[in-house]
Design a protein around this motif. Structure first.
Motif, short mmCIF file in Angstrom:
data_model
loop_
_atom_site.label_atom_id
_atom_site.label_comp_id
_atom_site.label_asym_id
_atom_site.label_seq_id
_atom_site.Cartn_x
_atom_site.Cartn_y
_atom_site.Cartn_z
N MET A 99 -13.32 -2.35 1.76
CA MET A 99 -12.63 -1.16 2.24
C MET A 99 -11.39 -0.90 1.40
O MET A 99 -10.64 -1.82 1.10
CB MET A 99 -12.21 -1.40 3.70
N ASP A 100 -11.18 0.35 1.03
CA ASP A 100 -9.95 0.74 0.36
C ASP A 100 -8.91 1.03 1.44
O ASP A 100 -9.06 1.98 2.22
CB ASP A 100 -10.19 1.97 -0.50
N ALA A 101 -7.88 0.20 1.52
CA ALA A 101 -6.87 0.34 2.58
C ALA A 101 -6.17 1.69 2.51
O ALA A 101 -5.88 2.30 3.54
CB ALA A 101 -5.84 -0.78 2.48
N ARG A 102 -5.91 2.19 1.32
CA ARG A 102 -5.26 3.50 1.19
C ARG A 102 -6.09 4.58 1.87
O ARG A 102 -5.57 5.40 2.63
CB ARG A 102 -5.06 3.86 -0.28
N MET A 103 -7.38 4.58 1.59
CA MET A 103 -8.26 5.60 2.16
C MET A 103 -8.42 5.41 3.67
O MET A 103 -8.48 6.38 4.42
CB MET A 103 -9.61 5.58 1.45
N ARG A 104 -8.45 4.15 4.12
CA ARG A 104 -8.59 3.89 5.56
C ARG A 104 -7.37 4.40 6.32
O ARG A 104 -7.45 4.82 7.46
CB ARG A 104 -8.77 2.38 5.80
N PHE A 105 -6.20 4.37 5.65
CA PHE A 105 -4.97 4.83 6.26
C PHE A 105 -4.71 6.30 5.97
O PHE A 105 -3.60 6.80 6.14
CB PHE A 105 -3.78 4.01 5.75
N ASP A 106 -5.73 7.03 5.51
CA ASP A 106 -5.64 8.46 5.19
C ASP A 106 -4.62 8.77 4.10
O ASP A 106 -3.95 9.80 4.13
CB ASP A 106 -5.33 9.30 6.44
N GLU A 124 -3.93 9.14 -0.19
CA GLU A 124 -4.68 9.53 -1.39
C GLU A 124 -5.10 8.29 -2.17
O GLU A 124 -4.29 7.37 -2.38
CB GLU A 124 -3.81 10.42 -2.29
N PRO A 125 -6.35 8.24 -2.62
CA PRO A 125 -6.76 7.10 -3.46
C PRO A 125 -6.05 7.16 -4.81
O PRO A 125 -5.63 8.24 -5.25
CB PRO A 125 -8.27 7.29 -3.61
N ILE A 162 0.88 -1.17 0.00
CA ILE A 162 0.00 0.00 0.00
C ILE A 162 0.92 1.21 0.00
O ILE A 162 1.73 1.37 0.91
CB ILE A 162 -0.93 0.04 1.23
N ASP A 163 0.82 2.03 -1.04
CA ASP A 163 1.63 3.24 -1.14
C ASP A 163 3.13 2.95 -1.01
O ASP A 163 3.84 3.61 -0.26
CB ASP A 163 1.19 4.27 -0.10
N TYR A 221 -14.13 5.38 3.11
CA TYR A 221 -13.15 4.33 2.82
C TYR A 221 -13.81 2.98 2.56
O TYR A 221 -13.17 2.06 2.06
CB TYR A 221 -12.10 4.22 3.93
N ILE A 222 -15.10 2.82 2.88
CA ILE A 222 -15.83 1.63 2.46
C ILE A 222 -16.33 1.94 1.06
O ILE A 222 -17.24 2.75 0.87
CB ILE A 222 -17.01 1.29 3.41
N LYS A 223 -15.72 1.33 0.07
CA LYS A 223 -15.98 1.67 -1.32
C LYS A 223 -17.31 1.11 -1.81
O LYS A 223 -17.82 1.53 -2.84
CB LYS A 223 -14.85 1.18 -2.21
N GLY A 224 -17.85 0.15 -1.10
CA GLY A 224 -19.11 -0.44 -1.51
C GLY A 224 -19.17 -1.88 -1.04
O GLY A 224 -18.45 -2.29 -0.13
#
Length: 160
Positions: free
Chosen positions: A66-73, A75-76, A21-22, A51-54
């Protein structure tokens, strides 16, 4: 063949899935991982954290993703052919975790994990349970409980 024999000889509790991730390596105990899938079409759900994309329908089970990038603050980014979803189950909750790429499965013994204490970094404080260094590469060990606690009652079975 040697790698397979080493994995079979390893204690399952010491096996960790390493993913990216990143451009950082994270590890999650394989005992929580059900499977790794390619990105599936997501159905958006209103009034849930960004961060829950759907949700996805995986073999008649609705799973929040969940998008891990977004959950960890972080950038998507645009999803690509390396982007995948790790399906995790912990304490009866199932969630899909979108990661940039899956790297490998490695053996990390308890003695190779340095426990973390509190940190100013919100990610470390909430999601990181330890740090390991294997072959001069650092892996941040994720706390599965923190990752899936947001799911709560979002798991549903489809009635057929």
């Amino acid at each position: 063949m040697k790698e397979i024999e080493e994995i079979e000889e390893s204690n399952i509790d010491n096996l960790y899935m390493v993913f990216i991730i990143d451009n950082k390596k994270y590890a999650l105990s394989s005992k929580y991982i059900i499977e790794i899938i390619e990105m599936l079409p997501l159905t958006k759900v209103p009034f849930i954290p960004k961060y829950i994309k759907g949700i996805i329908n995986l073999r008649s089970t609705i799973i929040p993703v969940m998008d891990a990038r977004m959950r960890f603050d972080l950038e998507p980014i645009e999803y690509n052919e390396r982007t995948c979803v790790i399906i995790i189950e912990h304490k009866g909750n199932t969630i899909g975790l979108i990661v940039d790429a899956v790297n490998e499965v490695i053996n990390i013994s308890e003695s190779q994990i340095m426990k973390t204490t509190s940190s100013k970094d919100g990610i470390a404080q909430n999601f990181i349970s330890g740090i390991s260094e294997i072959n001069n590469e650092v892996q941040l060990i994720l706390d599965c409980n923190s990752l899936v606690e947001i799911v709560g009652d979002m798991n549903y079975e489809i009635n057929e």
